[in-house]
Write a protein that holds these residues in place. Sequence first.
Motif, PDB file in Angstrom:
ATOM      1  N   MET A 175       0.888  -1.165   0.000  1.00  0.00           N
ATOM      2  CA  MET A 175       0.000   0.000   0.000  1.00  0.00           C
ATOM      3  C   MET A 175       0.932   1.223   0.000  1.00  0.00           C
ATOM      4  O   MET A 175       1.953   1.268   0.682  1.00  0.00           O
ATOM      5  N   ALA A 176       0.513   2.181  -0.777  1.00  0.00           N
ATOM      6  CA  ALA A 176       1.425   3.333  -0.971  1.00  0.00           C
ATOM      7  C   ALA A 176       1.407   4.182   0.281  1.00  0.00           C
ATOM      8  O   ALA A 176       0.354   4.528   0.796  1.00  0.00           O
ATOM      9  N   GLU A 177       2.614   4.483   0.750  1.00  0.00           N
ATOM     10  CA  GLU A 177       2.702   5.305   1.957  1.00  0.00           C
ATOM     11  C   GLU A 177       2.514   6.752   1.511  1.00  0.00           C
ATOM     12  O   GLU A 177       3.393   7.341   0.887  1.00  0.00           O
ATOM     13  N   GLU A 178       1.304   7.285   1.781  1.00  0.00           N
ATOM     14  CA  GLU A 178       1.133   8.663   1.284  1.00  0.00           C
ATOM     15  C   GLU A 178       1.927   9.597   2.222  1.00  0.00           C
ATOM     16  O   GLU A 178       2.054   9.340   3.411  1.00  0.00           O
ATOM     17  N   ILE A 179       2.433  10.591   1.572  1.00  0.00           N
ATOM     18  CA  ILE A 179       3.369  11.460   2.318  1.00  0.00           C
ATOM     19  C   ILE A 179       2.561  12.377   3.218  1.00  0.00           C
ATOM     20  O   ILE A 179       1.636  13.046   2.765  1.00  0.00           O
ATOM     21  N   ARG A 180       2.907  12.351   4.493  1.00  0.00           N
ATOM     22  CA  ARG A 180       2.228  13.306   5.386  1.00  0.00           C
ATOM     23  C   ARG A 180       3.297  14.243   5.942  1.00  0.00           C
ATOM     24  O   ARG A 180       4.300  13.784   6.501  1.00  0.00           O
ATOM     25  N   TYR A 181       3.090  15.531   5.753  1.00  0.00           N
ATOM     26  CA  TYR A 181       4.113  16.457   6.241  1.00  0.00           C
ATOM     27  C   TYR A 181       3.906  16.692   7.718  1.00  0.00           C
ATOM     28  O   TYR A 181       2.795  16.638   8.227  1.00  0.00           O
ATOM     29  N   LEU A 182       4.993  16.970   8.412  1.00  0.00           N
ATOM     30  CA  LEU A 182       4.853  17.228   9.848  1.00  0.00           C
ATOM     31  C   LEU A 182       4.032  18.492  10.051  1.00  0.00           C
ATOM     32  O   LEU A 182       3.066  18.518  10.780  1.00  0.00           O
ATOM     33  N   ASN A 183       4.454  19.592   9.391  1.00  0.00           N
ATOM     34  CA  ASN A 183       3.594  20.769   9.532  1.00  0.00           C
ATOM     35  C   ASN A 183       3.134  21.175   8.141  1.00  0.00           C
ATOM     36  O   ASN A 183       3.795  20.876   7.161  1.00  0.00           O
ATOM     37  N   PRO A 184       1.967  21.825   8.082  1.00  0.00           N
ATOM     38  CA  PRO A 184       1.419  22.137   6.745  1.00  0.00           C
ATOM     39  C   PRO A 184       2.419  22.981   5.970  1.00  0.00           C
ATOM     40  O   PRO A 184       3.061  23.868   6.536  1.00  0.00           O
ATOM     41  N   THR A 185       2.550  22.688   4.700  1.00  0.00           N
ATOM     42  CA  THR A 185       3.531  23.453   3.891  1.00  0.00           C
ATOM     43  C   THR A 185       3.015  24.872   3.754  1.00  0.00           C
ATOM     44  O   THR A 185       1.883  25.101   3.374  1.00  0.00           O
ATOM     45  N   LYS A 186       3.871  25.790   4.105  1.00  0.00           N
ATOM     46  CA  LYS A 186       3.443  27.200   4.041  1.00  0.00           C
ATOM     47  C   LYS A 186       3.873  27.702   2.672  1.00  0.00           C
ATOM     48  O   LYS A 186       4.934  28.300   2.514  1.00  0.00           O
ATOM     49  N   ALA A 187       3.060  27.433   1.689  1.00  0.00           N
ATOM     50  CA  ALA A 187       3.506  27.781   0.343  1.00  0.00           C
ATOM     51  C   ALA A 187       3.471  29.287   0.182  1.00  0.00           C
ATOM     52  O   ALA A 187       4.354  29.907  -0.386  1.00  0.00           O
ATOM     53  N   ASP A 188       2.426  29.899   0.786  1.00  0.00           N
ATOM     54  CA  ASP A 188       2.276  31.311   0.437  1.00  0.00           C
ATOM     55  C   ASP A 188       3.298  32.163   1.189  1.00  0.00           C
ATOM     56  O   ASP A 188       3.707  33.212   0.752  1.00  0.00           O
ATOM     57  N   VAL A 189       3.780  31.705   2.387  1.00  0.00           N
ATOM     58  CA  VAL A 189       4.627  32.628   3.153  1.00  0.00           C
ATOM     59  C   VAL A 189       6.041  32.575   2.577  1.00  0.00           C
ATOM     60  O   VAL A 189       6.917  31.876   3.065  1.00  0.00           O
ATOM     61  N   LYS A 190       6.227  33.259   1.505  1.00  0.00           N
ATOM     62  CA  LYS A 190       7.579  33.198   0.905  1.00  0.00           C
ATOM     63  C   LYS A 190       8.309  34.495   1.191  1.00  0.00           C
ATOM     64  O   LYS A 190       9.497  34.578   1.205  1.00  0.00           O
TER      65      LYS A 190
END
Lengths: 86, 109
Positions: free
Chosen positions: A1-16
């Motif tokens: 079963m594919a281990e779906e990737i779970r990030y530890l904290n939500p990716t803050k894409a917008d805070v660049k």
Amino acid sequence: MAEEIRYLNPTKADVKRKKYCRFKKAGIKYVDYKDAEFLKKFLNEQGKILPRRLTGTSLKFQRKVGQAVKRARHLALLPFVTDMLK
Amino acid sequence: MLNHYETVFIITPVLSESQVKETVKKFRDFVTSNGGEIVHEDDWGLRKLAYPIQKKTTGFYHLIEFKSEGEFIKKLDIQYRRDERIIRFLTFRMDKHAVEYAEKRRSNK
């Protein structure tokens, strides 16, 4: 079963955008405890001091801001706790 | 060596105008008589407090910026505590940035 990737904290894409310390940029050297309007920028709605990770201020000036806010609270220029809508 | 100090105190609003003036005068003379030298004075008048102090919601704010010896501050502190017309006070020693900031504010005000 594919281990779906779970990030530890939500990716803050917008805070660049790079956070900067407004005191260093503006060259302010002293945080005045008497002018409450300026200090309000560092408080949230309940009147609590915002942490550095949100405001981006450097440690040296965060301490000055903290001290100034506490002095302003002592002199009843700023409330200790409130639900002021800023 | 004379340090630079700034003190702010709040006078209870129930007093009449003359009593407020008299209180302020009392502290001003207290500073000058004890070897202090008043640099600047500022009266913010009646202002609303952010939270009630001693059941009062407004107060007369007064600021005195002065130069004085170190041990004078203890005497000033006792005077503040003894006087029941003062409901809140704060004295703090100004470092060089604070002094420069105060000068700048006074010049452009």
